[in-house]
Design an enzyme around this catalytic site. Structure first.
Site, PDB file in Angstrom:
ATOM      1  CG  HIS A 111       2.002  -5.458  10.738  1.00  0.00           C
ATOM      2  ND1 HIS A 111       3.132  -6.191  10.480  1.00  0.00           N
ATOM      3  CD2 HIS A 111       1.429  -5.217   9.531  1.00  0.00           C
ATOM      4  CE1 HIS A 111       3.247  -6.387   9.185  1.00  0.00           C
ATOM      5  NE2 HIS A 111       2.239  -5.804   8.582  1.00  0.00           N
ATOM      6  N   GLY A 145      -0.596   1.275   6.671  1.00  0.00           N
ATOM      7  CA  GLY A 145       0.628   2.026   6.945  1.00  0.00           C
ATOM      8  C   GLY A 145       1.027   2.912   5.763  1.00  0.00           C
ATOM      9  CD  GLN A 201      -1.243  -1.823   0.329  1.00  0.00           C
ATOM     10  OE1 GLN A 201      -0.870  -2.787  -0.326  1.00  0.00           O
ATOM     11  NE2 GLN A 201      -1.148  -1.789   1.646  1.00  0.00           N
ATOM     12  CB  SER A 225       6.556  -8.669   6.443  1.00  0.00           C
ATOM     13  OG  SER A 225       5.466  -8.083   7.090  1.00  0.00           O
ATOM     14  NE  ARG A 226       8.234  -7.158   0.248  1.00  0.00           N
ATOM     15  CZ  ARG A 226       7.887  -7.954  -0.745  1.00  0.00           C
ATOM     16  NH1 ARG A 226       8.749  -8.793  -1.224  1.00  0.00           N
ATOM     17  NH2 ARG A 226       6.686  -7.897  -1.275  1.00  0.00           N
TER      18      ARG A 226
HETATM   19  O1  PAF Z   1      -0.002  -4.126   2.785  1.00  0.00           O
HETATM   20  C1  PAF Z   1      -0.235  -5.351   2.818  1.00  0.00           C
HETATM   21  O2  PAF Z   1       0.220  -6.075   3.693  1.00  0.00           O
HETATM   22  C2  PAF Z   1      -1.113  -5.976   1.727  1.00  0.00           C
HETATM   23  O3  PAF Z   1      -0.906  -5.354   0.506  1.00  0.00           O
HETATM   24  C3  PAF Z   1      -2.610  -5.995   2.087  1.00  0.00           C
HETATM   25  C4  PAF Z   1      -3.176  -4.583   2.217  1.00  0.00           C
HETATM   26  C5  PAF Z   1      -2.817  -6.732   3.394  1.00  0.00           C
HETATM   27  C6  PAF Z   1      -3.404  -6.708   0.998  1.00  0.00           C
HETATM   28  O4  PAF Z   1      -2.978  -8.033   0.834  1.00  0.00           O
END
Ligand code: PAF
Length: 282
Positions: free
Chosen positions: A37, A149, A155, A188-189
């Site tokens: 991040h 990312g 996504q 994050s997991r």
């Molecule tokens: O990738 C993520 O962390 C989430 O899917 C996002 C893009 C913040 C939407 O909640």
């Protein structure tokens, strides 16, 4: 460091800067921030005078109530970590009510089939939830550029499609996957992985690297069978899917073509934690 919880206040704050011609770089997150991040934040700051980071665990993108409940929420730690990059970052950490209002309604989207592949096959409604929240966040923050990312490659492709189809005035930028020293893609997991699983998880990236080499001489079907066999023999990791896909359509490749670009994608469970990763093949 300014943390806004209220959308009308952050909108006013951003409008003040935009009126002076300052561009806004935006990094949407669900918190539990890691160095992946931070590299998105650094990139946003390198290209924009103002950087906004949203921290919001979006309930509408979870298809599993237990996963939503267990998702790490570490706002104070996240703020401190962002401060190490710059104290000028603006954080938007809304409540569900602030972001969605009284009713957390999910919009339904058509992403020309991108939404039905891979994650879409296993996480019903996931991309409608992601697109709903990202569209709302774009409306609130009004960024010039938004950073995502490549670990969540599907996504990223869907958000690019969202901005194209809904004429969102924002440039969507993908950023390379950050890895732990072991090769495990940062997520994050990862903080929820028990030690045995943490040691086992780098197998995912090692398998992707080996699949990439094999794809040089073997068919997608042969490589897929090989990967499935590796996971079937693994004691701790359970493969959900492996797919070699055309990066434009995200559909699995049937016959290789020299004119197309491919990527390999994995989703696997380490205990009850779902991990995803991908690699460019050519
Ligand atoms: O990738 C993520 O962390 C989430 O899917 C996002 C893009 C913040 C939407 O909640």
């Amino acid at each position: 460091m300014t943390v806004f919880k209220d959308k009308s206040k952050i909108q006013k704050h951003i409008a003040h800067y935009k009126a002076q011609g300052i561009t806004v770089g935006f990094v949407p997150t669900m918190g539990a921030l890691h160095y992946g991040h931070l590299s998105l934040v650094r990139e946003a700051l390198a290209n924009n005078a103002l950087c906004v980071v949203s921290i919001f665990v979006n309930p509408t993108q979870f298809d599993n109530a237990e996963d939503l409940k267990k998702y790490p929420r570490t706002l104070d730690k996240d703020v401190k970590l962002l401060e190490t990059v710059s104290k000028a970052i603006i954080i938007y950490a809304p409540s569900v009510e602030d972001l969605y209002g009284a009713d957390t309604k999910v919009e339904h989207f058509n992403f020309d089939g991108l939404e039905f592949e891979m994650e879409g096959r296993f996480r019903t409604g996931h991309f409608d939830g992601v697109a709903t929240v990202v569209k709302r966040l774009f409306e609130i923050v009004k960024p010039d550029q938004a950073y995502f990312g490549e670990k969540d490659y599907q996504q990223l492709a869907i958000i690019k499609k969202l901005t194209e189809k809904h004429n969102c005035p924002v440039q969507v930028k993908g950023w390379k996957i950050h890895r732990e020293e072991s090769g495990l893609a940062m997520s994050s997991r990862n903080i929820r992985l028990k030690p045995d699983y943490k040691r086992a998880a780098p197998f995912i990236y090692k398998t992707l690297q080996a699949a990439k080499i094999k794809f040089g001489t073997k068919s997608a079907k042969e490589v897929t069978e090989w990967v499935e066999k590796q996971f079937a023999q693994h004691e701790l990791l359970e493969l959900e899917y492996f797919s070699i896909a055309d990066i434009k359509t995200l559909k699995p490749v049937k016959r290789k073509s020299k004119t197309k670009t491919y990527r390999a994608f994995i989703a696997a469970y380490a205990d009850d934690i779902r991990l995803i990763d991908n690699i460019a093949l050519n």
